[in-house]
Write a protein that holds these residues in place. Structure first.
Motif, mmCIF file in Angstrom:
data_model
loop_
_atom_site.group_PDB
_atom_site.id
_atom_site.type_symbol
_atom_site.label_atom_id
_atom_site.label_comp_id
_atom_site.label_asym_id
_atom_site.label_seq_id
_atom_site.Cartn_x
_atom_site.Cartn_y
_atom_site.Cartn_z
ATOM 1 N N THR A 1 0.843 -1.191 0.000
ATOM 2 C CA THR A 1 0.000 0.000 0.000
ATOM 3 C C THR A 1 0.880 1.242 0.000
ATOM 4 O O THR A 1 1.843 1.325 0.764
ATOM 5 C CB THR A 1 -0.911 0.026 1.246
ATOM 6 N N ILE A 2 0.547 2.195 -0.863
ATOM 7 C CA ILE A 2 1.272 3.470 -0.901
ATOM 8 C C ILE A 2 0.296 4.563 -0.482
ATOM 9 O O ILE A 2 -0.786 4.717 -1.056
ATOM 10 C CB ILE A 2 1.851 3.771 -2.287
ATOM 11 N N LEU A 3 0.713 5.305 0.529
ATOM 12 C CA LEU A 3 -0.099 6.351 1.140
ATOM 13 C C LEU A 3 0.518 7.701 0.770
ATOM 14 O O LEU A 3 1.675 7.965 1.098
ATOM 15 C CB LEU A 3 -0.089 6.133 2.654
ATOM 16 N N PHE A 4 -0.243 8.528 0.073
ATOM 17 C CA PHE A 4 0.281 9.778 -0.469
ATOM 18 C C PHE A 4 -0.324 11.003 0.218
ATOM 19 O O PHE A 4 -1.535 11.065 0.439
ATOM 20 C CB PHE A 4 -0.062 9.922 -1.954
ATOM 21 N N ILE B 1 4.208 8.884 1.942
ATOM 22 C CA ILE B 1 4.995 9.949 1.313
ATOM 23 C C ILE B 1 4.390 11.293 1.672
ATOM 24 O O ILE B 1 3.206 11.547 1.409
ATOM 25 C CB ILE B 1 5.018 9.769 -0.219
ATOM 26 N N ASP B 2 5.192 12.177 2.269
ATOM 27 C CA ASP B 2 4.698 13.481 2.719
ATOM 28 C C ASP B 2 5.881 14.442 2.752
ATOM 29 O O ASP B 2 7.016 14.032 3.029
ATOM 30 C CB ASP B 2 4.073 13.341 4.109
ATOM 31 N N ASP B 3 5.617 15.720 2.488
ATOM 32 C CA ASP B 3 6.708 16.702 2.473
ATOM 33 C C ASP B 3 6.998 17.285 3.850
ATOM 34 O O ASP B 3 7.981 18.005 4.014
ATOM 35 C CB ASP B 3 6.365 17.846 1.504
ATOM 36 N N LEU C 1 -3.623 2.171 -3.453
ATOM 37 C CA LEU C 1 -3.239 3.578 -3.432
ATOM 38 C C LEU C 1 -4.228 4.360 -2.564
ATOM 39 O O LEU C 1 -5.443 4.292 -2.775
ATOM 40 C CB LEU C 1 -3.235 4.155 -4.849
ATOM 41 N N ILE C 2 -3.690 5.091 -1.582
ATOM 42 C CA ILE C 2 -4.524 5.857 -0.666
ATOM 43 C C ILE C 2 -3.979 7.280 -0.572
ATOM 44 O O ILE C 2 -2.769 7.476 -0.431
ATOM 45 C CB ILE C 2 -4.548 5.227 0.741
#
Length: 202
Positions: free
Chosen positions: A4-7, A164-166, A100-101
């Motif tokens: 799972t990829i969390l964006f 993934i987060d800035d 994808l979330i």
């Protein structure tokens, strides 16, 4: 193995100018964020108050300003959404290799602006299996509850998730729960290079 990829949304897909809103409010004679306005912003971002109440709170301080001028200042943070990033998530969605979330701290006024100004917004939204905005789920990063909500709701194992987060506070909070993270640097890194930069996870 990542399943799972969390964006995040801002500065991962859509570009932001995080100083712009403050600069616009300075022009409107709000030189600093008061504790009260900080609380109002948090309530708005977590859906505890609606746009009308939010704008009324600002107008109580900026008595000479119109609603439109306040909305303009508030939305100044939002810039462009590069086509190549939309193409990336579209192809990733088509591959069906990962769940994808999207998990974003945002609010109703920002989403309204994006819906009007990003012509592929609905197609972008449809690329995700689940699309969580803080004002809709009344949870906000970096509070651990928001990550626990996602893990529990979808029965995910933390070590099979990449977030993934800035914002480092946000990735640090996720990492503390055992989630893999990429604290992306918007000025030097791009989400389209995910599988190169984080190759060791895939």
């Amino acid at each position: 193995m990542i399943r799972t990829i969390l964006f995040d949304f801002g500065d991962v897909f859509i570009n932001l100018n995080k100083e712009a809103t403050q600069n616009e409010f300075i022009k409107l004679d709000v030189s600093h964020l008061t504790d009260h306005l900080d609380e109002v912003n948090t309530l708005f971002e977590t859906g505890k108050i609606n746009s009308k109440v939010f704008l009324n709170e600002y107008q109580n301080i900026l008595k000479q300003e119109t609603t439109d001028s306040i909305v303009h200042a508030w939305n100044a943070i939002l810039l462009d959404f590069p086509q190549h990033r939309f193409n990336f998530i579209l192809e990733l969605h088509k591959s069906q290799n990962y769940q994808l979330i999207l998990l974003s701290n945002t609010n109703a006024l920002h989403i309204e602006w994006i819906q009007k100004n990003v012509h592929f917004y609905e197609a972008f939204k449809n690329c995700f299996d689940h699309f969580y905005l803080s004002h809709e789920i009344q949870l906000r990063k970096p509070n651990p509850e928001i990550y626990e909500f996602v893990l529990t709701t979808h029965n995910l194992k933390a070590d099979e998730v990449l977030f993934i987060d800035d914002t480092k506070d946000n990735t640090d909070a996720a990492k503390a729960l055992g989630i893999h993270v990429w604290n992306i640097a918007p000025k030097t890194e791009d989400i389209v290079d995910l599988f190169t930069i984080k190759a060791e996870l895939f």
